[in-house]
Write an enzyme that holds these catalytic residues in place. Sequence first.
Site, short mmCIF file in Angstrom:
data_model
loop_
_atom_site.label_atom_id
_atom_site.label_comp_id
_atom_site.label_asym_id
_atom_site.label_seq_id
_atom_site.Cartn_x
_atom_site.Cartn_y
_atom_site.Cartn_z
N CYS A 111 22.94 -32.21 -34.92
CA CYS A 111 23.09 -31.51 -33.63
C CYS A 111 22.78 -32.40 -32.43
CB CYS A 111 22.18 -30.29 -33.62
SG CYS A 111 22.48 -29.25 -35.04
N HIS A 245 21.44 -27.63 -26.55
CA HIS A 245 22.18 -27.42 -27.80
C HIS A 245 22.27 -25.91 -28.05
CE1 HIS A 245 23.50 -27.35 -31.83
NE2 HIS A 245 22.32 -27.20 -32.40
N ASN A 275 26.69 -21.86 -33.50
CA ASN A 275 26.15 -23.22 -33.44
C ASN A 275 27.19 -24.18 -34.02
OD1 ASN A 275 24.84 -25.63 -33.93
ND2 ASN A 275 23.01 -24.70 -34.83
N1 ACO Z 1 20.95 -10.33 -41.38
C1 ACO Z 1 19.94 -9.47 -41.62
N2 ACO Z 1 18.70 -9.88 -41.99
C2 ACO Z 1 18.49 -11.18 -42.12
C3 ACO Z 1 19.50 -12.14 -41.88
C4 ACO Z 1 20.77 -11.66 -41.50
N3 ACO Z 1 21.80 -12.48 -41.23
N4 ACO Z 1 18.99 -13.36 -42.09
C5 ACO Z 1 17.70 -13.21 -42.42
N5 ACO Z 1 17.40 -11.88 -42.45
C6 ACO Z 1 16.12 -11.27 -42.76
C7 ACO Z 1 15.23 -12.14 -43.61
O1 ACO Z 1 15.56 -11.99 -44.98
C8 ACO Z 1 13.86 -11.59 -43.29
O2 ACO Z 1 13.66 -10.43 -44.02
P1 ACO Z 1 12.20 -10.06 -44.63
O3 ACO Z 1 11.32 -9.93 -43.44
O4 ACO Z 1 12.46 -8.79 -45.38
O5 ACO Z 1 11.86 -11.24 -45.50
C9 ACO Z 1 13.99 -11.16 -41.82
O6 ACO Z 1 15.40 -11.07 -41.56
C10 ACO Z 1 13.34 -12.12 -40.85
O7 ACO Z 1 13.79 -13.44 -41.17
P2 ACO Z 1 13.28 -14.67 -40.35
O8 ACO Z 1 13.86 -15.91 -40.93
O9 ACO Z 1 11.81 -14.60 -40.20
O10 ACO Z 1 13.95 -14.39 -38.92
P3 ACO Z 1 13.70 -15.13 -37.55
O11 ACO Z 1 13.34 -14.13 -36.52
O12 ACO Z 1 12.85 -16.35 -37.68
O13 ACO Z 1 15.18 -15.61 -37.18
C11 ACO Z 1 16.59 -17.54 -37.21
C12 ACO Z 1 15.85 -16.50 -38.04
C13 ACO Z 1 17.64 -16.85 -36.37
C14 ACO Z 1 17.27 -18.52 -38.17
C15 ACO Z 1 15.59 -18.28 -36.29
O14 ACO Z 1 14.45 -18.67 -37.02
C16 ACO Z 1 16.22 -19.49 -35.66
O15 ACO Z 1 17.14 -19.40 -34.88
N6 ACO Z 1 15.67 -20.67 -35.93
C17 ACO Z 1 16.21 -21.90 -35.40
C18 ACO Z 1 17.37 -22.31 -36.20
C19 ACO Z 1 18.19 -23.35 -35.48
O16 ACO Z 1 18.15 -23.46 -34.28
N7 ACO Z 1 18.92 -24.10 -36.21
C20 ACO Z 1 19.77 -25.03 -35.58
C21 ACO Z 1 19.33 -26.42 -35.75
S1 ACO Z 1 20.03 -27.06 -37.08
C22 ACO Z 1 21.59 -27.39 -36.77
O17 ACO Z 1 22.07 -27.09 -35.71
C23 ACO Z 1 22.43 -27.96 -37.89
#
Ligand code: ACO
Length: 320
Positions: A111, A245, A275
């Site tokens: 990224c 980003h 993304n």
């Molecule tokens: N739909 C419904 N529920 C979901 C989904 C989905 N698509 N995905 C995960 N869940 C659930 C999980 O299973 C979890 O359930 P549980 O509590 O029963 O275990 C719950 O939602 C919470 O999951 P978390 O992972 O804790 O959710 P969070 O609020 O942290 O959000 C996210 C996840 C969106 C990925 C966030 O952490 C994020 O954006 N992180 C940064 C990622 C990023 O920016 N990556 C880009 C850099 S890498 C690159 O670009 C190649």
Amino acid sequence: MGFSIIGTGKSVPGHVVTNEMLSRFLETNDEWISSRTGIKNRNVITDETLLGLASEAAEAAVSDAGISVADIDMIVVSTLQGDFVSPALSCLVAQKIGSSADKVFDINMGCCGFVFALDLADTYLSAGKAECVLVVCAESLSKLVDWTDRSTCVLFGDGAGAVVLKKSDNKAEIITKIEGGYENLYIPGRMGNSPYAVKKDGSEYLAMNGREIFKFAVSSIVEDIGTVLENNSLSCEDVSYFLLHQANLRIINFSRQRLGQPEEKFPHNVENYGNTSSASIPILLDDLNKQGMLKKDDLIVFSAFGAGLARGTCLIKWGR
Ligand code: ACO
């Protein structure tokens, strides 16, 4: 010496996938995806090639710059994975757009690829080894994620963004950093079919610890923007736009609030494209450019984070 961005372009695949479409085969819904990420739609490759998208974005940027392809003497392509392992996508793009540039490179910086590519281009321009550089960021994350894993596949989209850089008196400030470690974000390599290799179990797709990447993203963006501004005796108030980003709207909003800036200075389009890794900032830049939002001498900051763990921030002055 430095550079000016004199043209921008983009290309995305025609197939638009909505959150509702994902909920037909994944246990997910629009409410979860929208509220956690801001993403509504993403474009996904069907019969397009990455070379096709990269070349279309490149040609759009060259046309916007008002130059001829013959003026380009260097091409940098940022991609996690081109259509082929070899030859490099940059060689194929050069041929496809009819460029005879002899300095061509692919870089694989995830990224952060756009900012690292600008740094490479800036170095060649400043050294007098290039006059006019085409930077193309082209990514097909749809081929790298596991479409049965709702925690990752809903986040990404495919697309390409491109810019043309010309040597100028506008000095760019660029900082890049590597923290090392792959545990929180990686895509495994190919296993191959060597009869001697000991096969390991495990997914071949992108794996991510979203919470750790979220924390890394916000802290890096805030710290690195502070550093580039301080190095130039500037403050956030002097900057017209911060182009981050486009991974997650919450990361953009957290960073903006930590920097104490208004919403209009942090434009975003993650809702439309998801993304697109290194392509996300040049696609956003092209959208703003084509909407006529960028004025001569505007100060613009780009800031990215991703696999490596890598981070990169760049301050430029807009103007041709
Ligand atoms: N739909 C419904 N529920 C979901 C989904 C989905 N698509 N995905 C995960 N869940 C659930 C999980 O299973 C979890 O359930 P549980 O509590 O029963 O275990 C719950 O939602 C919470 O999951 P978390 O992972 O804790 O959710 P969070 O609020 O942290 O959000 C996210 C996840 C969106 C990925 C966030 O952490 C994020 O954006 N992180 C940064 C990622 C990023 O920016 N990556 C880009 C850099 S890498 C690159 O670009 C190649």
